[in-house]
Enzyme design. Structure first.
Site, PDB file in Angstrom:
ATOM      1  N   HIS A  52      15.860 -34.675  91.394  1.00 32.36           N
ATOM      2  CA  HIS A  52      16.694 -35.628  92.142  1.00 32.36           C
ATOM      3  C   HIS A  52      18.127 -35.423  91.636  1.00 32.36           C
ATOM      4  O   HIS A  52      18.495 -35.927  90.574  1.00 32.36           O
ATOM      5  CB  HIS A  52      16.236 -37.061  91.881  1.00 32.36           C
ATOM      6  CG  HIS A  52      14.860 -37.359  92.375  1.00 32.36           C
ATOM      7  ND1 HIS A  52      14.544 -37.381  93.719  1.00 32.36           N
ATOM      8  CD2 HIS A  52      13.707 -37.655  91.716  1.00 32.36           C
ATOM      9  CE1 HIS A  52      13.256 -37.674  93.861  1.00 32.36           C
ATOM     10  NE2 HIS A  52      12.730 -37.837  92.668  1.00 32.36           N
ATOM     11  N   ASN A  59       4.657 -34.252  85.439  1.00 35.17           N
ATOM     12  CA  ASN A  59       5.776 -34.340  86.378  1.00 35.17           C
ATOM     13  C   ASN A  59       6.839 -35.288  85.832  1.00 35.17           C
ATOM     14  O   ASN A  59       6.514 -36.372  85.352  1.00 35.17           O
ATOM     15  CB  ASN A  59       5.228 -34.880  87.713  1.00 35.17           C
ATOM     16  CG  ASN A  59       6.227 -34.807  88.863  1.00 35.17           C
ATOM     17  OD1 ASN A  59       6.789 -33.734  89.120  1.00 35.17           O
ATOM     18  ND2 ASN A  59       6.443 -35.912  89.554  1.00 35.17           N
ATOM     19  N   GLU A  96       6.355 -39.052  84.475  1.00 36.53           N
ATOM     20  CA  GLU A  96       7.492 -39.740  83.851  1.00 36.53           C
ATOM     21  C   GLU A  96       7.124 -40.471  82.550  1.00 36.53           C
ATOM     22  O   GLU A  96       7.386 -41.660  82.401  1.00 36.53           O
ATOM     23  CB  GLU A  96       8.129 -40.710  84.851  1.00 36.53           C
ATOM     24  CG  GLU A  96       8.624 -40.010  86.105  1.00 36.53           C
ATOM     25  CD  GLU A  96       9.171 -40.967  87.162  1.00 36.53           C
ATOM     26  OE1 GLU A  96       9.323 -42.162  86.873  1.00 36.53           O
ATOM     27  OE2 GLU A  96       9.439 -40.495  88.277  1.00 36.53           O
ATOM     28  N   ASP A 145      15.861 -33.731  96.170  1.00 40.58           N
ATOM     29  CA  ASP A 145      16.879 -34.268  97.068  1.00 40.58           C
ATOM     30  C   ASP A 145      18.214 -34.186  96.343  1.00 40.58           C
ATOM     31  O   ASP A 145      18.266 -34.227  95.117  1.00 40.58           O
ATOM     32  CB  ASP A 145      16.568 -35.686  97.575  1.00 40.58           C
ATOM     33  CG  ASP A 145      16.183 -36.678  96.496  1.00 40.58           C
ATOM     34  OD1 ASP A 145      16.537 -36.462  95.314  1.00 40.58           O
ATOM     35  OD2 ASP A 145      15.539 -37.694  96.815  1.00 40.58           O
ATOM     36  N   GLU A 172      10.245 -32.988  93.856  1.00 38.84           N
ATOM     37  CA  GLU A 172      10.786 -34.148  94.590  1.00 38.84           C
ATOM     38  C   GLU A 172      12.255 -33.915  94.950  1.00 38.84           C
ATOM     39  O   GLU A 172      13.093 -34.808  94.824  1.00 38.84           O
ATOM     40  CB  GLU A 172      10.641 -35.425  93.752  1.00 38.84           C
ATOM     41  CG  GLU A 172       9.220 -35.729  93.344  1.00 38.84           C
ATOM     42  CD  GLU A 172       9.061 -37.048  92.573  1.00 38.84           C
ATOM     43  OE1 GLU A 172      10.005 -37.873  92.573  1.00 38.84           O
ATOM     44  OE2 GLU A 172       7.994 -37.243  91.975  1.00 38.84           O
TER      45      GLU A 172
HETATM   46  O1  G3I Z   1       5.100 -51.483 101.224  1.00 45.92           O
HETATM   47  C1  G3I Z   1       5.924 -52.559 100.782  1.00 45.92           C
HETATM   48  C2  G3I Z   1       6.200 -53.510 101.882  1.00 45.92           C
HETATM   49  O2  G3I Z   1       4.987 -54.115 102.288  1.00 45.92           O
HETATM   50  C3  G3I Z   1       7.187 -54.554 101.405  1.00 45.92           C
HETATM   51  O3  G3I Z   1       7.530 -55.397 102.457  1.00 45.92           O
HETATM   52  C4  G3I Z   1       8.428 -53.901 100.848  1.00 45.92           C
HETATM   53  C5  G3I Z   1       9.420 -54.902 100.275  1.00 45.92           C
HETATM   54  O4  G3I Z   1      10.214 -54.349  99.259  1.00 45.92           O
HETATM   55  O5  G3I Z   1       8.063 -53.004  99.819  1.00 45.92           O
HETATM   56  C6  G3I Z   1       7.202 -51.977 100.262  1.00 45.92           C
HETATM   57  O6  G3I Z   1       6.902 -51.169  99.173  1.00 45.92           O
HETATM   58  C7  G3I Z   1       7.925 -50.274  98.752  1.00 45.92           C
HETATM   59  C8  G3I Z   1       7.353 -48.869  98.742  1.00 45.92           C
HETATM   60  O7  G3I Z   1       8.299 -47.956  98.221  1.00 45.92           O
HETATM   61  C9  G3I Z   1       6.951 -48.407 100.143  1.00 45.92           C
HETATM   62  O8  G3I Z   1       8.061 -48.345 100.946  1.00 45.92           O
HETATM   63  C10 G3I Z   1       8.370 -50.664  97.353  1.00 45.92           C
HETATM   64  O9  G3I Z   1       9.033 -51.918  97.378  1.00 45.92           O
HETATM   65  C11 G3I Z   1       9.285 -49.601  96.804  1.00 45.92           C
HETATM   66  O10 G3I Z   1       9.534 -49.891  95.443  1.00 45.92           O
HETATM   67  C12 G3I Z   1       8.639 -48.232  96.898  1.00 45.92           C
HETATM   68  O11 G3I Z   1       9.563 -47.287  96.447  1.00 45.92           O
HETATM   69  C13 G3I Z   1       9.016 -46.031  96.090  1.00 45.92           C
HETATM   70  C14 G3I Z   1       9.355 -45.716  94.636  1.00 45.92           C
HETATM   71  O12 G3I Z   1       8.863 -44.427  94.319  1.00 45.92           O
HETATM   72  C15 G3I Z   1       8.724 -46.725  93.700  1.00 45.92           C
HETATM   73  O13 G3I Z   1       9.103 -46.479  92.401  1.00 45.92           O
HETATM   74  C16 G3I Z   1       9.626 -44.977  96.996  1.00 45.92           C
HETATM   75  O14 G3I Z   1       9.164 -45.184  98.326  1.00 45.92           O
HETATM   76  C17 G3I Z   1       9.213 -43.583  96.530  1.00 45.92           C
HETATM   77  O15 G3I Z   1       9.939 -42.629  97.229  1.00 45.92           O
HETATM   78  C18 G3I Z   1       9.514 -43.420  95.051  1.00 45.92           C
HETATM   79  O16 G3I Z   1       9.061 -42.167  94.654  1.00 45.92           O
HETATM   80  C19 G3I Z   1       9.301 -41.835  93.270  1.00 45.92           C
HETATM   81  C20 G3I Z   1       8.189 -40.901  92.835  1.00 45.92           C
HETATM   82  O17 G3I Z   1       6.938 -41.478  93.095  1.00 45.92           O
HETATM   83  C21 G3I Z   1       8.328 -40.557  91.364  1.00 45.92           C
HETATM   84  N1  G3I Z   1       9.631 -40.027  91.072  1.00 45.92           N
HETATM   85  C22 G3I Z   1      10.761 -40.845  91.528  1.00 45.92           C
HETATM   86  C23 G3I Z   1      10.630 -41.128  93.014  1.00 45.92           C
HETATM   87  C24 G3I Z   1      11.839 -41.871  93.502  1.00 45.92           C
HETATM   88  O18 G3I Z   1      11.929 -43.141  92.927  1.00 45.92           O
END
Ligand code: G3I
Length: 490
Positions: A247, A210, A167, A277, A275
């Protein structure tokens, strides 16, 4: 929970058989003739494998212990992308302190179940620990190099493809790179640098760029990425693949998606859906997406971003192939049918047929700030040659370093830094010494007149914010010497 596993499998199998049978019947009706058809595969992974492709999903470590989840994972998917566990905030939460434990669990699971791995992601502006944004440019360069080196070394031999840079392009219609700590401090050259560093660490993993919203061919962002890949391929920068995140909204892919995949593939890279969905998971939108890939010979695989709707980062959209109870949805059947229908019928439409770029570009980490531990061939840097110009435009400074040398030749790098005002273009000029001649330039456009050498910005790296930098590099015959550079901004 054994009963639940069996029950889940039975329901999936029933849906599979019904769907596959319907697909075969429709195919026969459409052909208006009778033909034999190879037995339909009963899982996404095995169906995709029939045409030499993979079908994968994103997996978070925390879900591996959920038997309902892992049953579907291991039944359906042959490729795994860690959803968050290989990102910088998990793997290097404080500088030089690496944590590969959560990702190791996923890699172990994959190895135990015959699944391959995509590595996601080495350089991304999100999920960066706070310490990264506080670094100076030179510190950031060495931190980026070290991060790539340590992470790729740890997982060496276990990763099919790495999302080396994720990105990096803007959504503003400019077709330019987005602002990020890497872009703002290291300039446009950070992407090329990341790929060269990655290749120097692992010559076998595929190296991917990517991004999202690059599926519609005419979008400026798509064109920006396309031009970068074209430039990389023309100059031998090691890039093997492009990931289209996909997405999508409920309408599914843009009508040009197959054209986009095909055009990128024609540059000589693999393309992958990384990715996927789709809001509300319409069966037809999923089938259209999968078919776009199946119709391009170098579209080597598809990854959905989660298994059940409840696993999705956008769970409110119910965008995945399984409902929150683990039941296959109509979209699952449409995808399975599309994959089975493609058996042995991959057409393509690409004209590339090329091989992925060689590994001879590896080991050329550049500049004096990299400080990598990768054992590359960086040697004997010679800094200097700085000069400021700026007649009629913004000022810029150019600094030269020799990044490699050998008997009869050398490799140089020039770093251009804007002054206190932004510039939209730059030109660097110097006079070659006796016996020197330039044979190749990257990240710039070469003009020579006698011994006077002029390198102007490439189409994508002319715009620099105040104090921002970019680099170009070159190969030359002769012996290295420190030139006196004149930099002119416009
Ligand atoms: O693990 C912590 C947890 O300890 C905490 O309590 C909680 C509170 O918010 O956050 C948790 O972390 C989260 C993490 O996912 C694990 O669940 C983060 O806040 C959250 O921001 C994070 O989101 C991820 C996101 O990327 C971050 O930008 C998504 O799971 C993940 O699916 C998403 O994936 C991205 C790809 O890497 C790149 N392309 C876009 C895609 C969708 O956004």
């Amino acid at each position: 929970m054994a009963w639940f596993k069996r029950d889940t499998r039975r329901r999936a199998t029933a849906a599979t058989i019904a769907g596959a049978a319907a697909g075969v019947a429709l195919a026969l009706l459409g052909m208006g003739t009778f033909a034999t058809h190879a037995a339909a595969a009963g899982s996404l992974g095995s169906a995709a494998a029939q045409s030499g492709r993979y079908f994968g999903t994103a997996v978070p470590t925390a879900k591996l212990g959920d038997p309902a989840y892992s049953t579907i994972l291991d039944r359906e998917f042959g490729m795994i992308t860690p959803e968050n566990e290989m990102k910088w905030d998990t793997t290097e939460p404080s500088r030089g302190s690496f944590n590969f434990g959560p990702a190791d669990q996923i890699v172990s699971h994959a190895a135990a179940h015959g699944q391959k791995m995509r590595g996601h992601t080495l350089v991304w502006y999100q999920q960066l620990p706070g310490w990264v944004s506080g670094l100076s440019a030179s510190d950031l360069q060495s931190a980026m190099d070290n991060h790539i080196t340590q992470e790729m070394t740890h997982f060496k031999g276990k990763i099919y493809a790495w999302d080396v840079v994720n990105e990096a392009f803007a959504d503003d219609g400019s077709g330019q790179h987005r602002s990020s700590p890497f872009q703002d401090k290291l300039g446009n050259g950070f992407i090329e640098h990341a790929f060269r560093t990655a290749r120097s660490v692992d010559a076998n993993a595929k190296l991917c760029y990517n991004d999202y919203n690059i599926e519609n061919w005419t979008d400026a962002k798509t064109q920006g990425v396309y031009n970068m890949v074209k430039d990389f391929k023309s100059r031998g920068v090691p890039i093997d693949c492009v990931g289209f995140q996909s997405h999508f909204g409920a309408g599914g892919p843009p009508s040009s998606f197959q054209t986009t995949l095909s055009n990128f593939a024609a540059l000589g890279v693999d393309v992958q859906i990384t990715e996927l969905d789709i809001a509300q998971a319409p069966a037809s939108a999923y089938a259209n997406t999968v078919n776009a890939c199946l119709h391009v010979a170098r579209c080597t695989g598809i990854t959905v971003w989660g298994i059940r709707d409840s696993d999705s980062w956008r769970s409110g959209d119910n965008p995945l192939l399984f409902d929150s109870s683990g039941n296959p949805k109509p979209a699952y059947t449409s995808v399975l049918n599309a994959l089975n229908a493609a058996t042995g019928t991959t057409t393509g439409g690409t004209t590339d047929g090329g091989t992925t770029s060689g590994t001879t570009n590896g080991g050329t980490t550049s500049g004096t700030t990299s400080g990598t531990t990768d054992g590359g061939t960086t040697s004997g840097t010679t800094d200097g040659g700085s000069s400021t110009g700026g007649a009629g435009g913004g000022a810029c400074t150019a600094t030269y370093s020799t990044t490699n040398s050998w008997s009869g030749g050398y490799q140089g790098e020039v770093k251009i830094t804007a002054g206190s005002a932004a510039i939209s273009g730059w030109t660097v000029r110097w006079t070659l010494s006796g016996g020197q001649s330039i044979t190749q330039v990257w990240n710039g456009t070469l003009t020579t007149s006698g011994s006077t050498t002029t390198v102007a910005n490439a189409s994508y790296n002319g715009s620099l914010q105040p104090a921002a930098s970019t680099t170009f590099g070159f190969l030359a015959n002769g012996s290295p010497s420190t030139p006196s550079l004149t930099c002119t901004g416009s």
